[in-house]
Design a protein around this motif. Structure first.
Motif, short mmCIF file in Angstrom:
data_model
loop_
_atom_site.label_atom_id
_atom_site.label_comp_id
_atom_site.label_asym_id
_atom_site.label_seq_id
_atom_site.Cartn_x
_atom_site.Cartn_y
_atom_site.Cartn_z
N GLY A 81 0.69 -1.05 -0.04
CA GLY A 81 0.15 -0.06 0.10
C GLY A 81 0.78 1.29 0.04
N LEU A 82 2.25 1.13 -0.11
CA LEU A 82 3.02 2.20 -0.05
C LEU A 82 3.05 2.97 -1.36
CD1 LEU A 82 5.98 1.11 1.88
CD2 LEU A 82 4.24 2.75 2.79
N THR A 83 3.09 4.19 -1.74
CA THR A 83 3.13 4.67 -3.10
C THR A 83 4.54 5.33 -3.21
OG1 THR A 83 0.75 5.40 -3.11
CG2 THR A 83 2.23 6.59 -4.57
N TRP A 84 5.04 4.92 -4.26
CA TRP A 84 6.39 5.38 -4.42
C TRP A 84 6.41 6.27 -5.71
CZ3 TRP A 84 10.84 3.24 -2.10
CH2 TRP A 84 10.49 1.93 -1.10
N ARG A 85 7.19 7.51 -5.80
CA ARG A 85 7.13 8.60 -6.64
C ARG A 85 8.26 7.90 -7.46
NH1 ARG A 85 5.82 13.64 -8.73
NH2 ARG A 85 7.61 14.54 -9.67
N VAL A 86 8.19 7.47 -8.96
CA VAL A 86 8.92 6.94 -9.72
C VAL A 86 9.38 7.92 -10.94
CG1 VAL A 86 9.60 4.98 -11.44
CG2 VAL A 86 8.24 4.55 -9.32
N GLY A 87 10.72 8.55 -11.00
CA GLY A 87 10.77 9.42 -11.97
C GLY A 87 11.33 8.60 -13.52
N LEU A 88 11.06 8.97 -14.37
CA LEU A 88 11.35 8.54 -15.58
C LEU A 88 12.49 9.13 -16.41
CD1 LEU A 88 7.59 7.91 -16.96
CD2 LEU A 88 9.07 6.43 -15.55
N SER A 89 13.55 8.50 -16.89
CA SER A 89 14.37 8.92 -17.71
C SER A 89 14.79 7.89 -18.72
CB SER A 89 15.65 9.21 -16.91
OG SER A 89 16.34 8.09 -16.31
#
Length: 268
Positions: free
Chosen positions: A148-156
């Motif tokens: 249930g944890l939300t991770w901010r995933v940065g795209l490159s």
């Protein structure tokens, strides 16, 4: 959250590449991965750079996008679809797009590679701008794990790795780097750049690479890896197709950021 960096040696057959990608995604699922990242050009490495224009898909429609949606849904995975050539309004230039699919098979984010690679050492040369149109905006996706944890995933993508300002703007918990680094540049710079991005952003890095000798004669560096926010390599694979699995620990990341609050100390 358990994640997988998938390494491939993609060739000129779209069907074979997709079959191999599915097998590796299934392997990642069996290893317990919740998020899997495919490499740049996982679906196709043509004989010539312009060949990617032949398979460029309309956004939202096409065999590769259907494959990613179906695989995410069937395997119950978050999937970062390396890169997929997407058509633009200029038939001579495509977008090199990284697409994120949730476990329901929905495309929830699209990032077009901003920085286009150009390199010549007197023997071999590359100029992505000849057939690609650059993106113009950073993109991050919200990925929710099984706890249930939300991770901010940065795209490159690949060459973006040399531009640290992009990663600052992403302000992410996890940075993903699908790539097809050349052997020459990869040998010299790949690992040190990845670890630098992890350390300076106190973020996990998932780097999924092409790694080996391709049918078109190109040799890519490989060394897919997962790195923690302290810059430690958690797992890696040198060359050849494979799945690199590691566990991301939110408490560890918070502790790193608490002990050394460098992100709070920024003044520029």
């Amino acid at each position: 959250m358990k994640v997988a960096a998938i390494q491939m040696v993609s060739g000129v057959s779209l069907e074979r590449n997709l079959a191999q990608a599915y097998a590796l995604l299934d392997q990642a699922r069996h290893a317990g991965a919740e998020l899997a990242v495919l490499p740049e050009y996982f679906c196709f490495m043509g004989e010539r750079d312009a060949d990617k224009l032949l398979i460029a898909e309309t956004p939202g429609l096409g065999k590769v996008q259907d494959f990613l949606a179906d695989a995410a849904r069937e395997l119950g995975l978050w999937i970062v679809g390396g890169t997929v050539p997407l058509a633009t309004d200029d038939p001579q230039h495509a977008a090199n797009a990284s697409l994120v699919y949730d476990p329901a098979g929905r495309c929830v984010a699209r990032y077009d590679k901003i920085h286009l690679f150009r390199f010549h050492d007197g023997r071999q040369g590359y100029d992505e701008a000849a057939v690609l149109r650059p993106g113009d905006a950073p993109v991050a996706a919200a990925v929710t794990d099984r706890a249930g944890l939300t991770w901010r995933v940065g795209l490159s993508v690949c060459y973006d790795l040399r531009f640290p300002e992009l990663y600052r703007l992403l302000a992410a918990d996890v940075l993903v780097v699908p790539a097809a680094f050349t052997y020459v540049t990869g040998q010299a710079h790949w690992e040190v750049l990845l670890r630098a991005r992890a350390i300076e952003n106190q973020a996990y890095v998932i780097a999924s690479a092409q790694g080996g000798q391709h049918e078109n004669g190109r040799q890519t560096w490989g060394q897919s890896m997962v790195i923690d926010p302290w810059g430690q390599v958690l797992a890696q694979q040198a060359t050849g197709p494979g799945v690199v699995v590691a566990e991301l620990d939110r408490a560890h990341q918070q502790e790193v950021r608490r002990r050394l609050p460098a992100l709070e100390h920024r003044r520029l």
